[in-house]
Design an enzyme around this catalytic site. Structure first.
Site, PDB file in Angstrom:
ATOM      1  N   LYS A  76       0.436  -1.597   0.069  1.00 33.80           N
ATOM      2  CA  LYS A  76       0.233  -0.002   0.139  1.00 33.80           C
ATOM      3  C   LYS A  76       0.958   1.569   0.165  1.00 33.80           C
ATOM      4  O   LYS A  76       2.092   0.975   0.833  1.00 33.80           O
ATOM      5  CB  LYS A  76      -1.200   0.048   1.319  1.00 33.80           C
ATOM      6  CG  LYS A  76      -1.422   0.839   1.533  1.00 33.80           C
ATOM      7  CD  LYS A  76      -3.087   1.189   2.895  1.00 33.80           C
ATOM      8  CE  LYS A  76      -3.823   2.114   2.646  1.00 33.80           C
ATOM      9  NZ  LYS A  76      -4.479   1.920   3.504  1.00 33.80           N
ATOM     10  N   SER A 105      -9.249   2.062   3.543  1.00 36.96           N
ATOM     11  CA  SER A 105      -8.445   2.460   2.188  1.00 36.96           C
ATOM     12  C   SER A 105      -8.102   1.175   1.699  1.00 36.96           C
ATOM     13  O   SER A 105      -7.147   1.961   0.489  1.00 36.96           O
ATOM     14  CB  SER A 105      -7.987   3.692   2.988  1.00 36.96           C
ATOM     15  OG  SER A 105      -7.255   2.866   4.142  1.00 36.96           O
ATOM     16  N   SER A 146     -10.037  -1.024   7.315  1.00 37.89           N
ATOM     17  CA  SER A 146      -9.348  -0.959   6.347  1.00 37.89           C
ATOM     18  C   SER A 146      -8.410  -1.967   5.700  1.00 37.89           C
ATOM     19  O   SER A 146      -8.175  -1.747   4.207  1.00 37.89           O
ATOM     20  CB  SER A 146      -8.171   0.836   6.199  1.00 37.89           C
ATOM     21  OG  SER A 146      -8.725   1.474   5.807  1.00 37.89           O
TER      22      SER A 146
END
Ligand code: GLN
Length: 482
Positions: free
Chosen positions: A80, A155, A179
């Site tokens: 990420k 997210s 997330s």
């Protein structure tokens, strides 16, 4: 490469040893698939071929020399873009850091590569990890692998999608209020939020420091156990990383879960829960009972205050953490400002999208002198009550089972105009975050439209092994199909 999609960490290790493929070939395959798919899927923000081939080359050299290879040798991994990778752009999906090149590696990244994992790219996400749909990325949205008109969750939407599209067998994401778990459930992947402090946050760009975690995504529970075992452990660079020896979660994995007591919190099965999700989770619980677990109803009475408490605490911490993006030390400076004050104002206004701006303003407000006691302090008190609910529950149960999200993946644009609706999608994940316990989402069948549904398993502090065993047993028993 045939069968690439079904490769697991163990089968990659075996394949390398038996010389069925090389780490370089795996990296090439991962990069080819990810690049080919990216225009349609939006999964990645950047690719890291040089770094991938350098690590793959080292793995292949070890294999050729008959030397030992690391536990994650040759495994293509996506990371990420809120996790720092030295010499590589780390944008947090924000205009503020569009050109920011990380000066050092996050501890988790270092540990992955030391174990032989091959990082092929940085994944898309909500700006600074604030969001539940990936639509807050400043660059482009990610599309759900099961339906391109739907969000992948957020997210860490790109990290979940990388696994679900079959670009990489595993990835790293971050979880502050859900997330990792929520996008895992929306995309049909396994996603693990470890106990707070289990994995070092060094090199994870801070959103809400008392809630931020790094954790893995994968297709199988065993692979998440492999990744977690690799990245876990104390770290002199993060005072909140617990000084515990890293456990071999994959080695200790057991599908014998008989006799475990599961708490089913009644507050998680009421109003707002989609009927199809409720039915799948009920079926999942029955399946765990058939495996010898005993399910009992419990109560977590402060659940209904969790969203309010979380959105006061995380915004307060975000307003403080994001103060550093002032156009001077970090983030792009606005070009045409007359005064210093204008420069700050314009740089920040140009840098941040609407959700990040909203949270900075809200967080500054709740920390301000006149409102601190009424909001921030109160939210912290509620946080203690939520933690106490869990503490009491874990006195009589080994794990807690709930839906991960109240509904399956929603349509792109469906909730963007109503932040409160978006916040409500985290109702079942935020409680565990506030309590600092461990949680994971495992695939638990699909909705009538074919959208993945995730079952959340929560475990007490540092009891990840129990949680992983439950997920593993469930998956072996056919949890994927429900
Ligand atoms: N969706 C939640 C939020 O917007 C959680 C985000 C996260 O876990 N990083 O804050």
């Amino acid at each position: 490469m045939d069968g690439y999609r079904d490769l697991t960490i163990d089968s990659i290790r075996a394949g390398l040893r038996e010389k069925r493929f090389t780490a370089r070939e795996l990296a090439e395959e991962a990069l080819r698939r990810a690049r080919d798919g990216n225009e349609a899927s939006g999964t990645f923000l950047s690719f890291t071929p040089e770094r991938a081939f350098a690590v793959a080359g080292r793995v292949d050299a070890s294999v050729a020399a008959g030397k030992d290879i690391g536990p994650l040798a040759g495994v293509p991994v996506a990371v990420k873009d809120v996790i720092m990778t030295a010499g590589i752009k780390t944008t947090c999906a924000s205009r503020a850091l569009e050109d920011f090149v990380a000066p050092y590696d996050a501890t988790a990244v270092k540990r992955l590569e030391k174990a032989g994992a091959v990082i092929v790219g940085k994944t898309n996400c909500d700006e600074f990890a604030m969001g539940s749909s990936n639509e807050n990325s400043a660059f482009y949205p990610v599309r759900n692998p099961a339906d391109p008109e739907r969000v992948p969750g957020g997210s860490s939407g790109g990290s979940a999608a990388a696994v679900a599209y079959g670009y990489t067998p595993a990835s790293l994401g971050s979880d502050t209020g859900g997330s990792i778990r929520q996008p895992a459930s929306f995309c049909g992947a396994v996603g693990v939020m470890p106990t707070y402090g289990r994995v070092s946050r060094y090199g994870l760009v801070a959103f809400a420091s008392s809630l931020d975690h790094i954790g893995p995504f994968s297709r199988t529970v065993r692979d998440s156990a492999h990744l977690l075992g690799t990245v876990a452990g104390g770290d002199p660079y993060d005072a909140t990383a617990a000084n515990m020896p890293a456990a071999d979660f994959a080695g200790a994995l057991s599908a014998d879960v008989s006799g475990l007591k599961l708490g089913i919190p009644r507050e998680y099965f009421g109003e707002g829960l989609d009927a199809a999700v409720g039915a799948r989770i009920e079926a999942g619980i029955k399946r765990l009972e058939r495996l010898g677990c005993q399910a009992v109803e419990i109560s977590l009475p402060h659940t209904r205050y969790a969203i309010a408490s979380y959105y006061l605490i995380c915004t307060a911490e975000a307003s403080s953490n994001l103060a550093r993006y002032d156009g001077v030390r970090y983030s792009r400076r606005s070009e045409d400002s007359e005064t210093l004050r204008d420069m700050y104002r314009n740089s920040r206004a140009e840098a941040f999208g609407p959700e990040v701006t909203r949270r900075i303003i809200l967080g500054t407000y709740v920390l301000s002198a006149g409102y601190y006691d009424a909001y921030y302090k109160k939210a912290q008190e509620v946080r203690s009550l939520i933690a106490r609910d869990f503490k009491q529950a874990f006195e009589s149960v080994d794990a807690i089972v709930t839906p991960t999200s109240p509904f399956p993946a929603f349509k792109l644009g469906e909730k963007t105009s109503d932040p409160l609706q978006m916040y409500l999608s985290d109702i079942y994940t935020i409680t565990g975050s506030l309590a600092g316990i461990a949680g994971m989402s495992v695939p638990c069948g699909a909705s009538p439209e074919g959208l993945p549904i995730g079952m959340q398993i929560l475990a007490n502090h540092f009891e990840e092994q129990t949680m992983l065993n439950l997920g593993h047993a469930f998956e072996l028993d056919g949890g994927f199909e429900g």
